[in-house]
Design a protein around this motif. Structure first.
Motif, PDB file in Angstrom:
ATOM      1  N   HIS A  11       0.804  -1.225   0.000  1.00 50.73           N
ATOM      2  CA  HIS A  11       0.000   0.000   0.000  1.00 50.73           C
ATOM      3  C   HIS A  11       0.839   1.278   0.000  1.00 50.73           C
ATOM      4  CE1 HIS A  11      -3.518  -2.406   0.538  1.00 50.73           C
ATOM      5  NE2 HIS A  11      -3.219  -2.777   1.769  1.00 50.73           N
ATOM      6  N   HIS A  12       1.939   1.289   0.741  1.00 49.36           N
ATOM      7  CA  HIS A  12       2.660   2.534   0.994  1.00 49.36           C
ATOM      8  C   HIS A  12       4.018   2.547   0.286  1.00 49.36           C
ATOM      9  CE1 HIS A  12      -0.492   2.985   3.830  1.00 49.36           C
ATOM     10  NE2 HIS A  12      -0.023   2.092   4.684  1.00 49.36           N
ATOM     11  N   GLN A  13       4.710   3.668   0.413  1.00 50.58           N
ATOM     12  CA  GLN A  13       6.053   3.795  -0.130  1.00 50.58           C
ATOM     13  C   GLN A  13       7.013   2.883   0.651  1.00 50.58           C
ATOM     14  OE1 GLN A  13       7.250   7.927  -1.149  1.00 50.58           O
ATOM     15  NE2 GLN A  13       5.247   8.520  -0.290  1.00 50.58           N
ATOM     16  N   GLY A  26       7.296   3.330   4.270  1.00 53.20           N
ATOM     17  CA  GLY A  26       6.068   3.231   5.035  1.00 53.20           C
ATOM     18  C   GLY A  26       5.167   4.443   4.949  1.00 53.20           C
ATOM     19  N   ALA A  27       5.631   5.537   4.333  1.00 53.96           N
ATOM     20  CA  ALA A  27       4.800   6.740   4.200  1.00 53.96           C
ATOM     21  C   ALA A  27       3.759   6.526   3.098  1.00 53.96           C
ATOM     22  CB  ALA A  27       5.659   7.951   3.861  1.00 53.96           C
ATOM     23  N   PRO A  28       2.541   7.036   3.275  1.00 53.52           N
ATOM     24  CA  PRO A  28       1.527   6.885   2.224  1.00 53.52           C
ATOM     25  C   PRO A  28       1.931   7.620   0.946  1.00 53.52           C
ATOM     26  CG  PRO A  28       0.525   7.567   4.305  1.00 53.52           C
ATOM     27  CD  PRO A  28       2.014   7.722   4.472  1.00 53.52           C
ATOM     28  N   TYR A  29       1.471   7.125  -0.179  1.00 53.74           N
ATOM     29  CA  TYR A  29       1.584   7.860  -1.438  1.00 53.74           C
ATOM     30  C   TYR A  29       0.614   9.040  -1.402  1.00 53.74           C
ATOM     31  CZ  TYR A  29       4.339   4.088  -3.517  1.00 53.74           C
ATOM     32  OH  TYR A  29       5.328   3.182  -3.796  1.00 53.74           O
ATOM     33  N   PRO A  77      -3.373   7.460  -1.709  1.00 52.86           N
ATOM     34  CA  PRO A  77      -3.171   6.281  -0.859  1.00 52.86           C
ATOM     35  C   PRO A  77      -3.509   4.948  -1.523  1.00 52.86           C
ATOM     36  CG  PRO A  77      -4.188   8.053   0.390  1.00 52.86           C
ATOM     37  CD  PRO A  77      -4.195   8.486  -1.050  1.00 52.86           C
ATOM     38  N   ARG A  86       6.178  -2.668   6.875  1.00 51.73           N
ATOM     39  CA  ARG A  86       5.805  -1.257   6.970  1.00 51.73           C
ATOM     40  C   ARG A  86       5.014  -0.736   5.770  1.00 51.73           C
ATOM     41  NH1 ARG A  86      11.578  -1.173   6.501  1.00 51.73           N
ATOM     42  NH2 ARG A  86      12.319  -0.366   4.495  1.00 51.73           N
ATOM     43  N   ARG A  87       5.097  -1.400   4.631  1.00 49.69           N
ATOM     44  CA  ARG A  87       4.335  -0.961   3.462  1.00 49.69           C
ATOM     45  C   ARG A  87       2.877  -1.432   3.514  1.00 49.69           C
ATOM     46  NH1 ARG A  87       7.468  -1.245  -2.225  1.00 49.69           N
ATOM     47  NH2 ARG A  87       6.024   0.505  -2.552  1.00 49.69           N
ATOM     48  N   HIS A 142      -2.392  -0.361   7.941  1.00 48.34           N
ATOM     49  CA  HIS A 142      -3.511   0.575   7.915  1.00 48.34           C
ATOM     50  C   HIS A 142      -4.245   0.566   9.245  1.00 48.34           C
ATOM     51  CE1 HIS A 142      -4.070   2.383   3.973  1.00 48.34           C
ATOM     52  NE2 HIS A 142      -3.785   1.235   3.388  1.00 48.34           N
ATOM     53  N   SER A 160      -8.048   4.771   7.769  1.00 46.98           N
ATOM     54  CA  SER A 160      -7.258   4.956   6.547  1.00 46.98           C
ATOM     55  C   SER A 160      -7.586   3.873   5.525  1.00 46.98           C
ATOM     56  CB  SER A 160      -5.762   4.972   6.862  1.00 46.98           C
ATOM     57  OG  SER A 160      -5.323   3.725   7.371  1.00 46.98           O
TER      58      SER A 160
END
Length: 454
Positions: free
Chosen positions: A123-125, A128-131, A134, A174-175, A178, A182
């Motif tokens: 899901h994420h970069q 671990g940060a959201p795109y 999302p 980490r990717r 949720h 979210s």
């Protein structure tokens, strides 16, 4: 425009095999009529069978196909393989995932699958940060399916914890992570992307009882459509069973049954390690057992109790999971062979004396797969979508075969090379063994793999 009427020398219909079958397909891709012993329509050489749904796919794992077969210094297991997989999962960007998924979906079509059940937990970069969007990576899977021309049931994964009881996630996860809020925001975006597309369906995949608590899962279920399919990994590994018992006093399938009202809406992925009572209860619930025999064999998971599950009236479907191979025939063959090896018998899953084992397995997986994917597939019949695989009756392993002999020889001998044509919603996407966009999709895949592997 190509004719929307097709003619096959023989075809497997709900009532059995028929000759000289004409299939008329509407503009919406649905079968309008099926006529046996007739003429008319564009002739496609071979034997037509309903195309198979693939109910369990992790597209990103196609990148590591064959790259976890080196023995480690200690005992190898699912858990050591998982660490290798996390390393590959951290590498892919959005363009990379789209290229890998498109190649995978072409391979599915060439093998006889017409629906991909994408259990999508990237899901994420990488940090671990959201795109900014999302839902970016799940949208890329939808785009890849569009390029390949395959139907897709998208199952974005709900993943919150690293172990039973809400343990914190590990670095490699980490990717995936949720919260309920979210996740539901992302799911709403994907619902809009799937709402009007004839080949798309949307569900949910709580990763496992290790990764979600019953309370979190119920909160999310309350926020999505009440008929959306629900897929969950359960009882894949002995350690998972032991950890679940240690935490809750219940085995994973028991825990699932005690906390949720299972129904055909649910697909229990793997469900490998069950007691006789769990097997009876899962079968009686109507939930589909989503089996991935080649991946389960590759990971050393164990053997699903298929003979008992089917005797109890349980539903099954198949998926290629980690994509160590992508082949409905091989997964069905492995399912049957695992029962033979365990019980030292033959034709273990045939429906009765004189019954074809291949026909029994194929029919069961078609029915369960259509239910699991909530897609109008699984039969060459009016009211179903025209998802049709055509076997090459001139393939060396199929020469001289007819009717159920074709299925037996395809599943147990010929495999993927015997799939000559594929129709999805009446669109002829594989012709004479080649996908209509194979070169472009494979070129992007090659370039992606070479860059990521250097």
């Amino acid at each position: 425009m190509e004719s929307r009427k097709f003619h096959f020398a023989q075809a497997l219909l709900p009532e059995g095999w028929a000759k000289d079958v004409s299939v008329a397909v509407g503009a919406n891709g649905m079968i309008q009529s099926v006529t046996a012993n007739g003429r008319g329509g564009r002739k496609i050489m071979g034997a037509a069978i309903p195309a198979m749904p693939n109910v369990h796919s992790h597209a990103h794992q196609r990148l590591m196909q064959g790259l976890a077969e080196k023995a480690g210094p200690g005992a190898d297991s699912f858990w050591t393989w998982r660490e290798v997989m996390y390393g590959f999962a951290l590498r892919l960007g959005p363009d990379d995932l789209e290229a890998v998924a498109a190649q995978l979906y072409v391979e599915m079509l060439k093998a006889g699958f017409s629906v991909a059940g994408e259990f999508q937990y990237l899901h994420h970069q990488p940090d671990g940060a959201p795109y900014d969007e999302p839902a970016e990576l799940s949208l890329r899977c939808l785009s890849a399916a569009e390029q390949a021309g395959i139907a897709i049931t998208l199952l974005p994964t709900l993943y919150a914890h690293g172990g039973f009881g809400g343990q914190p996630p590990v670095t490699g996860q980490r990717r995936f992570i949720h919260s309920a809020d979210s996740y539901l925001r992302m799911h709403e975006t994907l619902a809009k992307a799937c709402a009007t597309h004839p080949l798309r369906r949307l569900g949910i995949s709580p990763h496992s009882l290790r990764a979600v608590t019953p309370a979190l899962l119920q909160e999310v279920l309350n926020g999505i459509a009440p008929d959306a399919p629900v897929h969950i990994h359960v009882a894949e590994q002995v350690k998972e069973v032991e950890d679940c018992v240690s935490f809750s006093g219940l085995r994973p399938v028991e825990m699932l049954l005690e906390n949720f009202d299972l129904s055909p809406r649910w697909t229990a992925i793997h469900a490998t390690h069950m007691t006789a009572r769990e097997t009876q209860r899962l079968a009686a619930s109507g939930a589909v057992a989503g089996l991935c025999p080649t991946t389960e064999a590759n990971l050393g998971d164990g053997i699903f109790p298929a003979t008992d599950h089917l005797k109890e009236g349980g539903a099954i479907a198949i998926g290629s999971d980690s994509h160590i191979t992508v082949s409905p025939s091989e997964d069905l063959r492995m399912l049957e062979y695992s029962q033979r090896l365990r019980d030292r018998t033959r034709n273990a899953l045939a429906s009765g004396p004189g019954a074809s084992t291949g026909r029994t397995l194929y029919a069961a997986a078609l029915k369960g797969g259509a239910t699991s994917m909530t897609q109008p597939v699984g039969a060459i019949a009016r009211g179903h979508r025209a998802d049709i695989a055509v076997l090459d009756t001139e393939h060396p392993s199929l020469i001289g075969r007819s009717e159920d002999q074709l299925l037996d020889s395809w599943i147990f001998s010929a495999g993927n090379p015997a799939v000559a044509h594929m129709l999805v919603g009446g669109e002829h996407v594989v012709k004479n063994g080649r996908h209509i966009r194979e070169d472009d999709i494979e070129t992007r895949f090659r370039n992606t793999v070479r860059r990521l592997m250097t």
